[in-house]
Design an enzyme around this catalytic site. Structure first.
Site, PDB file in Angstrom:
ATOM      1  N   LYS A  72      -9.664   1.463  -2.364  1.00 48.86           N
ATOM      2  CA  LYS A  72      -9.882   0.929  -1.019  1.00 48.86           C
ATOM      3  C   LYS A  72     -11.281   1.285  -0.510  1.00 48.86           C
ATOM      4  O   LYS A  72     -11.691   2.449  -0.532  1.00 48.86           O
ATOM      5  CB  LYS A  72      -8.803   1.509  -0.092  1.00 48.86           C
ATOM      6  CG  LYS A  72      -8.798   0.971   1.331  1.00 48.86           C
ATOM      7  CD  LYS A  72      -7.625   1.597   2.077  1.00 48.86           C
ATOM      8  CE  LYS A  72      -7.491   1.108   3.501  1.00 48.86           C
ATOM      9  NZ  LYS A  72      -6.326   1.739   4.169  1.00 48.86           N
ATOM     10  N   GLU A  91       0.844  -1.195   0.000  1.00 50.16           N
ATOM     11  CA  GLU A  91       0.000   0.000   0.000  1.00 50.16           C
ATOM     12  C   GLU A  91       0.880   1.246   0.000  1.00 50.16           C
ATOM     13  O   GLU A  91       1.927   1.281   0.632  1.00 50.16           O
ATOM     14  CB  GLU A  91      -0.890  -0.002   1.251  1.00 50.16           C
ATOM     15  CG  GLU A  91      -1.819   1.195   1.362  1.00 50.16           C
ATOM     16  CD  GLU A  91      -2.615   1.221   2.651  1.00 50.16           C
ATOM     17  OE1 GLU A  91      -3.710   1.813   2.660  1.00 50.16           O
ATOM     18  OE2 GLU A  91      -2.145   0.650   3.674  1.00 50.16           O
ATOM     19  N   CYS A  99      -5.111  -3.221   2.733  1.00 46.82           N
ATOM     20  CA  CYS A  99      -4.841  -2.983   4.154  1.00 46.82           C
ATOM     21  C   CYS A  99      -6.059  -3.168   5.063  1.00 46.82           C
ATOM     22  O   CYS A  99      -6.439  -4.286   5.375  1.00 46.82           O
ATOM     23  CB  CYS A  99      -4.223  -1.591   4.316  1.00 46.82           C
ATOM     24  SG  CYS A  99      -3.314  -1.375   5.877  1.00 46.82           S
TER      25      CYS A  99
END
Length: 276
Positions: free
Chosen positions: A113, A41, A155
């Site tokens: 995300k 990330e 993440c």
């Protein structure tokens, strides 16, 4: 067997330095026989100073970087999964966006995300990702990759099993989880959550991670992992140093595990609750 490479990074505030690290890794991965390279990330820019980051993001830096990354993949004939970089989306908001480039240099997919890291940790660390980033709204899986059907996450998405169930039900063979995990949450939850998600989805999980102390003051946990569908850890790069790791994946394991333990096929809707 499919050979992959995983880049563990200590990304900083200079996109050019971060790009140079990735370029070196692409060359080493390709020469080492890897068919695909995974990065963490925020590989290209890791900076808590939003004013400083904005000058690059809103000045068109991500578009130029996308072109250069695609060129890297094509020049070295290796598929490239860039964990994420910040991109401008609208009204001063950014997206935390993953990129997948094919070995011919074509952008195969992007993923924004979905889950924003808004937390107050007991250590005093405070994060408000939603103050600058707009959450994504689409689950993304890519059909044709060296690793079969590849699902994309980033993440904090790791903590939301419904996303991984959707990717498992979508018959993903592998799931990427690039990350910049904090040290306290990493120590407590990183390994156990990644193993659980691999088991639940009956898929390989590949988690390239940031590690160490960064220029913007944060510290990340590292321990880039590759986990098989049975939950076995095939690669753990430790929590001390950046570097490049290699791993061999036998994709036939996916169907073997799903045949032995068909939890995806056995799933039922949860019945209504009875309150007494």
């Amino acid at each position: 067997m499919t050979r992959i490479a995983v880049l563990q990074m200590t990304s900083g505030i200079d996109p050019e330095r971060n790009f140079a690290t990735i370029a070196d890794a692409v060359r080493e991965a390709a020469s080492g026989g890897a068919q695909m390279l995974f990065t963490p990330e925020m590989s290209i820019l890791l900076d808590r100073d939003r004013k400083r980051a904005a000058s690059w993001i809103e000045g068109g830096g991500p578009a130029d970087m996308e072109t250069r990354l695609a060129g890297l993949a094509g020049d070295h004939a290796i598929a490239l999964a860039i964990g994420s970089m910040p991109v401008a989306v609208d009204a001063g908001m950014w997206g935390n966006r993953s990129y997948l480039f094919s070995s011919t240099g074509v952008r195969a997919a992007t993923y924004d995300k979905i889950h924003m890291f808004d937390v107050e940790l007991a250590t005093g660390e405070s994060w408000r990702e939603s103050a600058a980033y707009r959450p994504g709204e689409t689950v993304v899986a890519v059909e044709e990759t060296p690793l079969g059907r590849l699902g994309l996450t980033i993440c904090y998405d790791l903590r939301f099993p419904a996303l991984f169930e959707a990717l498992g039900q979508g018959r993903c063979d592998t799931i990427a989880v690039p990350a910049a995990f904090t040290v306290p949450t990493g120590r407590a939850h990183w390994h156990v959550l990644l193993r659980a998600r691999a088991i639940e989805a009956s898929a390989f999980v590949i988690a390239a991670a940031q590690v160490g102390k960064h220029e913007d003051g944060r510290e990340t946990y590292g321990h880039s992992l590759v986990i098989d569908p049975w939950g076995e850890v095939l690669l753990d790069m430790g929590g001390e140093e950046a570097g490049l790791g290699f791993c061999e994946l036998d994709l036939t394991t996916v169907e073997q595990v799903r045949a032995q333990l068909p939890s995806l096929a056995n799933r039922r809707e949860i019945p209504k609750w009875i309150h007494r």
